[in-house]
Motif scaffolding. Sequence first.
Motif, short mmCIF file in Angstrom:
data_model
loop_
_atom_site.label_atom_id
_atom_site.label_comp_id
_atom_site.label_asym_id
_atom_site.label_seq_id
_atom_site.Cartn_x
_atom_site.Cartn_y
_atom_site.Cartn_z
N ALA A 288 0.96 -1.47 -0.02
CA ALA A 288 0.14 0.19 0.59
C ALA A 288 0.74 1.45 0.02
N GLY B 243 2.19 2.34 -3.65
CA GLY B 243 0.80 2.29 -4.05
C GLY B 243 -0.67 1.73 -4.23
N TYR B 244 -0.36 0.05 -4.16
CA TYR B 244 -0.75 -0.44 -4.56
C TYR B 244 -1.36 -1.21 -2.69
N PRO B 245 -2.56 0.10 -2.56
CA PRO B 245 -3.26 -1.02 -2.00
C PRO B 245 -4.45 -2.12 -1.66
N THR C 156 -4.90 -6.12 -2.76
CA THR C 156 -3.73 -7.92 -2.83
C THR C 156 -5.04 -8.04 -2.72
N GLU D 93 3.00 -7.14 -11.05
CA GLU D 93 2.22 -7.01 -10.34
C GLU D 93 1.54 -8.38 -8.72
N VAL E 43 -1.01 -7.87 -6.11
CA VAL E 43 -0.95 -6.41 -5.56
C VAL E 43 -1.53 -5.56 -6.75
N CYS E 44 -3.00 -4.20 -6.21
CA CYS E 44 -3.17 -3.26 -7.71
C CYS E 44 -3.59 -2.39 -6.79
N ARG E 45 -3.63 -1.43 -7.98
CA ARG E 45 -4.13 -0.17 -7.48
C ARG E 45 -5.56 0.17 -6.77
N ASP E 46 -6.13 -0.22 -7.67
CA ASP E 46 -7.44 -0.16 -7.57
C ASP E 46 -8.63 -1.31 -8.69
N ASP F 8 -7.48 -1.59 -12.30
CA ASP F 8 -5.87 -2.33 -11.84
C ASP F 8 -6.36 -3.84 -11.88
#
Length: 159
Positions: free
Chosen positions: A60, A63-65, A67, A91, A109-112, A115
């Motif tokens: 997070a 920038g990757y909040p 999972t 990712e 991991v993803c931004r949103d 993503d």
Amino acid sequence: MRIVDDTDRRILLDLTERPRATNAAIAERLGLARNTVQNRVAALEASEALQGFDRRFHAAALGYPLTVFMATHVDQPRIDHVVEQLKQIPEVVQAFGLSGQADVLVRAVCRDAEDLYRINKLVLACDGVERTETWLSMGELIPFRLAPVLERDLAEKGR
């Protein structure tokens, strides 16, 4: 993979508690020679018993909040090829081979949400992937840890 002994366990526990400690500081705290600690840490790193420091990064904060976990079903004869393709997706931070209904558990991991959709399409595009089932992590309840196992093993031996 190297199997650790009690001296290695003590060094690993010290590194868990003080990850930035120098070999000299560890040696002093544990009553060992600096060269002993230096050689043991080098051997632990070479055998992959002591793994990379990037496990300590919080996604997070980068920038990757989000999972996610993807149960990935693959054409079994192509599993090695699928794994090589998954390694090319930045990712994808971890993957496990499974027994059971799914073949590979992918942690990404993803931004949103958008993503996540993009990353899921990349996984599905891997030659040999048949389908995925995706779960969004709501939060990490127990962070990765091995110190309790090391502590128990040392206590069982009375050290």
